[in-house]
Design an enzyme around this catalytic site. Structure first.
Site, PDB file in Angstrom:
ATOM      1  N   PRO A  56      16.591  78.811 100.229  1.00 53.49           N
ATOM      2  CG  PRO A  56      14.967  77.646  98.857  1.00 53.49           C
ATOM      3  CD  PRO A  56      15.315  78.938  99.412  1.00 53.49           C
ATOM      4  CG  ASN A  57      18.283  73.236  98.471  1.00 54.24           C
ATOM      5  OD1 ASN A  57      18.008  72.266  99.784  1.00 54.24           O
ATOM      6  ND2 ASN A  57      17.142  73.412  97.791  1.00 54.24           N
ATOM      7  NE  ARG A  84      21.196  72.126  95.146  1.00 55.68           N
ATOM      8  CZ  ARG A  84      20.645  73.268  94.840  1.00 55.68           C
ATOM      9  NH1 ARG A  84      21.048  74.302  95.283  1.00 55.68           N
ATOM     10  NH2 ARG A  84      19.783  73.258  93.815  1.00 55.68           N
ATOM     11  CE1 TYR A 123      22.681  77.302  92.219  1.00 56.47           C
ATOM     12  CE2 TYR A 123      23.049  74.667  92.578  1.00 56.47           C
ATOM     13  CZ  TYR A 123      22.277  75.860  92.167  1.00 56.47           C
ATOM     14  OH  TYR A 123      21.009  75.575  91.598  1.00 56.47           O
ATOM     15  CG  ASN A 176      20.710  83.662  96.065  1.00 55.22           C
ATOM     16  OD1 ASN A 176      19.811  82.857  95.430  1.00 55.22           O
ATOM     17  ND2 ASN A 176      21.759  83.009  95.844  1.00 55.22           N
ATOM     18  CB  ALA A 184      14.300  76.750  94.675  1.00 55.31           C
ATOM     19  CG  HIS A 230      12.630  80.104  89.672  1.00 54.62           C
ATOM     20  ND1 HIS A 230      13.311  81.120  89.148  1.00 54.62           N
ATOM     21  CD2 HIS A 230      13.758  79.425  90.427  1.00 54.62           C
ATOM     22  CE1 HIS A 230      14.477  80.973  88.992  1.00 54.62           C
ATOM     23  NE2 HIS A 230      14.993  79.990  89.946  1.00 54.62           N
ATOM     24  CG  ASP A 278       2.247  89.083  97.984  1.00 54.19           C
ATOM     25  OD1 ASP A 278       2.505  89.711  96.801  1.00 54.19           O
ATOM     26  OD2 ASP A 278       1.192  88.272  98.064  1.00 54.19           O
ATOM     27  CD  GLU A 307      15.855  88.389  91.509  1.00 53.17           C
ATOM     28  OE1 GLU A 307      15.521  87.125  91.089  1.00 53.17           O
ATOM     29  OE2 GLU A 307      15.238  89.367  91.211  1.00 53.17           O
ATOM     30  CG  HIS A 358      19.622  84.368  90.894  1.00 59.90           C
ATOM     31  ND1 HIS A 358      18.770  83.644  91.590  1.00 59.90           N
ATOM     32  CD2 HIS A 358      18.896  85.364  90.665  1.00 59.90           C
ATOM     33  CE1 HIS A 358      17.708  84.294  91.834  1.00 59.90           C
ATOM     34  NE2 HIS A 358      17.716  85.254  91.153  1.00 59.90           N
ATOM     35  CG  LEU A 359      25.421  81.751  94.488  1.00 63.20           C
ATOM     36  CD1 LEU A 359      25.277  80.556  95.177  1.00 63.20           C
ATOM     37  CD2 LEU A 359      26.586  82.236  94.591  1.00 63.20           C
ATOM     38  CB  SER A 360      23.902  79.368  88.340  1.00 68.19           C
ATOM     39  OG  SER A 360      22.230  79.473  88.790  1.00 68.19           O
ATOM     40  NE  ARG A 395      21.029  76.184  86.697  1.00 71.20           N
ATOM     41  CZ  ARG A 395      20.852  75.964  87.903  1.00 71.20           C
ATOM     42  NH1 ARG A 395      20.848  77.030  89.013  1.00 71.20           N
ATOM     43  NH2 ARG A 395      20.600  74.523  88.382  1.00 71.20           N
ATOM     44  NE  ARG A 416      17.361  75.716  87.886  1.00 68.78           N
ATOM     45  CZ  ARG A 416      17.258  75.352  89.216  1.00 68.78           C
ATOM     46  NH1 ARG A 416      16.999  76.257  90.000  1.00 68.78           N
ATOM     47  NH2 ARG A 416      17.173  73.936  89.548  1.00 68.78           N
TER      48      ARG A 416
END
Length: 150
Positions: free
Chosen positions: A15-16, A23, A28, A80, A83, A86, A93, A104, A106-108, A113, A117
């Site tokens: 998402p996002n 954003r 990001y 990725n 959100a 978490h 599953d 996995e 993650h950009l940040s 953070r 997170r």
């Protein structure tokens, strides 16, 4: 997994991530999602590997796409979860059910953070985790997967 078996890679964006470049670019980055996908496509094309992309803001759509990977020829997933990293036991599953290796991304740096997170529902099942390297993290994940081919 045999080296030759990695021919179809699925990249899942949570998402996002459709708002990348708009954003919070300080967190990001400046690249848009289309730029990241284009760079990964070029990287995969050089070695004749198929790569596909999926982005959704909806948890159920992400679960459905992960499940589809069980039967569509996907050999490896780069994900990725954003959100949902978490919060989503459902996505965890689904990844457990499909039994495909995944990285996995993650950009940040999720560990620098907010404390909420710092926990991932995916990390303990992942082949590896790349966090905090911006869009380069996706490229490094793909580089690792391509190296599996020998």
């Amino acid at each position: 997994m045999n080296k030759k078996d990695v021919n179809n890679i699925l990249v899942i964006h949570g998402p996002n991530l459709n708002l990348l470049g708009i954003r919070e670019p300080g967190i990001y980055g400046q690249l848009m999602l289309e730029d990241i996908n284009r760079n990964l496509s070029r990287q995969a094309e050089k070695v004749s590997v198929n790569i596909s992309f999926f982005q959704s803001n909806a948890e159920s759509a992400l679960v459905d796409r992960i499940q589809l990977a069980m039967t569509d020829g996907t050999d490896f997933i780069i994900i990725n979860p954003a959100a949902y990293t978490h919060t989503s036991i459902a996505m965890r599953d689904a990844l457990a059910a499909v039994k495909l290796p995944f990285i996995e991304v993650h950009l940040s740096n999720i560990f620098s953070r907010e404390s909420f997170r710092h926990h991932s529902y995916f990390s303990d099942m992942a082949v590896g985790i790349i966090s905090g390297l911006g869009a380069k993290g996706y490229e490094l994940a793909l580089e690792y997967v391509l190296a599996l081919r020998g």
